[in-house]
Design a protein around this motif. Sequence first.
Motif, PDB file in Angstrom:
ATOM      1  N   MET A  43     -27.007  23.601  41.082  1.00 46.20           N
ATOM      2  CA  MET A  43     -27.361  22.655  40.019  1.00 46.20           C
ATOM      3  C   MET A  43     -28.424  23.243  39.070  1.00 46.20           C
ATOM      4  SD  MET A  43     -26.526  18.980  41.309  1.00 46.20           S
ATOM      5  CE  MET A  43     -26.547  18.007  39.685  1.00 46.20           C
ATOM      6  N   GLN A  44     -29.467  23.825  39.919  1.00 43.72           N
ATOM      7  CA  GLN A  44     -30.402  24.460  39.242  1.00 43.72           C
ATOM      8  C   GLN A  44     -30.348  25.393  38.515  1.00 43.72           C
ATOM      9  OE1 GLN A  44     -33.339  24.989  42.595  1.00 43.72           O
ATOM     10  NE2 GLN A  44     -33.850  22.464  42.864  1.00 43.72           N
ATOM     11  N   LEU A  45     -29.318  26.367  39.045  1.00 45.62           N
ATOM     12  CA  LEU A  45     -28.888  27.419  38.258  1.00 45.62           C
ATOM     13  C   LEU A  45     -28.022  27.192  36.873  1.00 45.62           C
ATOM     14  CD1 LEU A  45     -27.231  29.923  40.968  1.00 45.62           C
ATOM     15  CD2 LEU A  45     -29.551  29.970  39.854  1.00 45.62           C
ATOM     16  N   ILE A  46     -27.159  25.982  36.997  1.00 46.76           N
ATOM     17  CA  ILE A  46     -26.648  25.327  35.953  1.00 46.76           C
ATOM     18  C   ILE A  46     -27.759  24.979  34.766  1.00 46.76           C
ATOM     19  CG2 ILE A  46     -25.323  23.681  34.923  1.00 46.76           C
ATOM     20  CD1 ILE A  46     -23.784  23.531  37.670  1.00 46.76           C
ATOM     21  N   GLY A  47     -28.819  24.320  35.106  1.00 52.35           N
ATOM     22  CA  GLY A  47     -29.954  24.060  34.379  1.00 52.35           C
ATOM     23  C   GLY A  47     -30.449  25.197  33.856  1.00 52.35           C
ATOM     24  N   ASN A  48     -30.524  26.290  34.174  1.00 49.17           N
ATOM     25  CA  ASN A  48     -30.966  27.417  33.700  1.00 49.17           C
ATOM     26  C   ASN A  48     -30.108  27.872  32.637  1.00 49.17           C
ATOM     27  OD1 ASN A  48     -32.858  27.500  35.865  1.00 49.17           O
ATOM     28  ND2 ASN A  48     -31.826  29.415  36.891  1.00 49.17           N
ATOM     29  N   ALA A  83     -29.709  26.287  30.271  1.00 49.09           N
ATOM     30  CA  ALA A  83     -30.164  25.415  29.043  1.00 49.09           C
ATOM     31  C   ALA A  83     -31.221  26.173  28.040  1.00 49.09           C
ATOM     32  CB  ALA A  83     -30.766  24.164  29.444  1.00 49.09           C
ATOM     33  N   ASN A  84     -31.546  27.430  28.691  1.00 48.27           N
ATOM     34  CA  ASN A  84     -32.398  28.256  28.008  1.00 48.27           C
ATOM     35  C   ASN A  84     -31.913  29.106  26.775  1.00 48.27           C
ATOM     36  OD1 ASN A  84     -34.116  30.412  27.146  1.00 48.27           O
ATOM     37  ND2 ASN A  84     -34.846  30.573  29.322  1.00 48.27           N
ATOM     38  N   LYS A  85     -32.330  28.329  25.573  1.00 52.63           N
ATOM     39  CA  LYS A  85     -31.689  28.832  24.280  1.00 52.63           C
ATOM     40  C   LYS A  85     -32.111  30.600  24.062  1.00 52.63           C
ATOM     41  CE  LYS A  85     -29.743  25.415  22.146  1.00 52.63           C
ATOM     42  NZ  LYS A  85     -28.298  25.375  21.361  1.00 52.63           N
ATOM     43  N   ASN A  86     -33.143  30.896  24.654  1.00 52.34           N
ATOM     44  CA  ASN A  86     -33.335  32.226  24.536  1.00 52.34           C
ATOM     45  C   ASN A  86     -32.660  33.238  25.195  1.00 52.34           C
ATOM     46  OD1 ASN A  86     -35.759  31.839  23.155  1.00 52.34           O
ATOM     47  ND2 ASN A  86     -37.089  31.379  24.927  1.00 52.34           N
ATOM     48  N   ASN A  87     -31.697  32.678  25.942  1.00 52.16           N
ATOM     49  CA  ASN A  87     -30.755  33.520  26.741  1.00 52.16           C
ATOM     50  C   ASN A  87     -29.307  33.139  26.314  1.00 52.16           C
ATOM     51  OD1 ASN A  87     -32.584  35.013  28.030  1.00 52.16           O
ATOM     52  ND2 ASN A  87     -32.697  33.502  29.554  1.00 52.16           N
ATOM     53  N   TYR A  88     -28.996  31.765  25.928  1.00 53.49           N
ATOM     54  CA  TYR A  88     -27.708  31.541  25.790  1.00 53.49           C
ATOM     55  C   TYR A  88     -27.422  30.726  24.524  1.00 53.49           C
ATOM     56  CZ  TYR A  88     -27.955  32.249  30.901  1.00 53.49           C
ATOM     57  OH  TYR A  88     -28.069  32.957  32.099  1.00 53.49           O
ATOM     58  N   GLU A  89     -26.123  30.696  23.938  1.00 52.32           N
ATOM     59  CA  GLU A  89     -25.953  29.896  22.857  1.00 52.32           C
ATOM     60  C   GLU A  89     -24.704  28.828  23.400  1.00 52.32           C
ATOM     61  OE1 GLU A  89     -26.801  29.628  19.681  1.00 52.32           O
ATOM     62  OE2 GLU A  89     -28.455  30.829  19.907  1.00 52.32           O
ATOM     63  N   TYR A  90     -25.012  27.779  22.939  1.00 56.20           N
ATOM     64  CA  TYR A  90     -23.922  26.634  23.294  1.00 56.20           C
ATOM     65  C   TYR A  90     -24.068  25.403  22.378  1.00 56.20           C
ATOM     66  CZ  TYR A  90     -28.251  24.886  25.532  1.00 56.20           C
ATOM     67  OH  TYR A  90     -29.476  24.261  25.786  1.00 56.20           O
ATOM     68  N   THR A  91     -23.089  24.725  22.525  1.00 53.98           N
ATOM     69  CA  THR A  91     -23.133  23.339  21.650  1.00 53.98           C
ATOM     70  C   THR A  91     -23.332  22.152  22.411  1.00 53.98           C
ATOM     71  OG1 THR A  91     -20.575  23.043  21.895  1.00 53.98           O
ATOM     72  CG2 THR A  91     -21.475  24.528  20.128  1.00 53.98           C
ATOM     73  N   ASP A  92     -23.592  21.143  21.749  1.00 52.07           N
ATOM     74  CA  ASP A  92     -23.359  19.600  22.324  1.00 52.07           C
ATOM     75  C   ASP A  92     -22.216  19.435  23.073  1.00 52.07           C
ATOM     76  OD1 ASP A  92     -26.080  19.351  21.409  1.00 52.07           O
ATOM     77  OD2 ASP A  92     -25.570  18.156  19.828  1.00 52.07           O
ATOM     78  N   LYS A  93     -21.108  19.934  22.472  1.00 52.41           N
ATOM     79  CA  LYS A  93     -19.790  19.762  23.074  1.00 52.41           C
ATOM     80  C   LYS A  93     -19.797  20.484  24.555  1.00 52.41           C
ATOM     81  CE  LYS A  93     -14.816  20.414  22.189  1.00 52.41           C
ATOM     82  NZ  LYS A  93     -13.922  20.969  21.320  1.00 52.41           N
TER      83      LYS A  93
END
Length: 78
Positions: free
Chosen positions: A26-31, A33-43
């Motif tokens: 779960m902590q890895l999934i939380g990682n 959230a770092n917008k510096n490394n990943y792009e994602y949507t609210d969806k």
Amino acid sequence: MNEKKEKMMKFERIAEKRVSDVLKKMQLIGNLANKNNYEYTDKHVKQIIDSLENELKALKNKFAEGSTEKITEFKFKS
């Protein structure tokens, strides 16, 4: 040692390992959230959280009622 005590010790040993493993994952999934490394949507976020919450509900039901429903794979929906 009686059988009941042995079963409880086995449960505690395995539960501690499995819960620790899940907490780390779960902590890895939380990682993610770092917008510096990943792009994602609210969806994306909603689907991840919904999936995790549904599995937690299923876990609670198993301990409460003995349900056996299992979902072992996560995929994003289009």
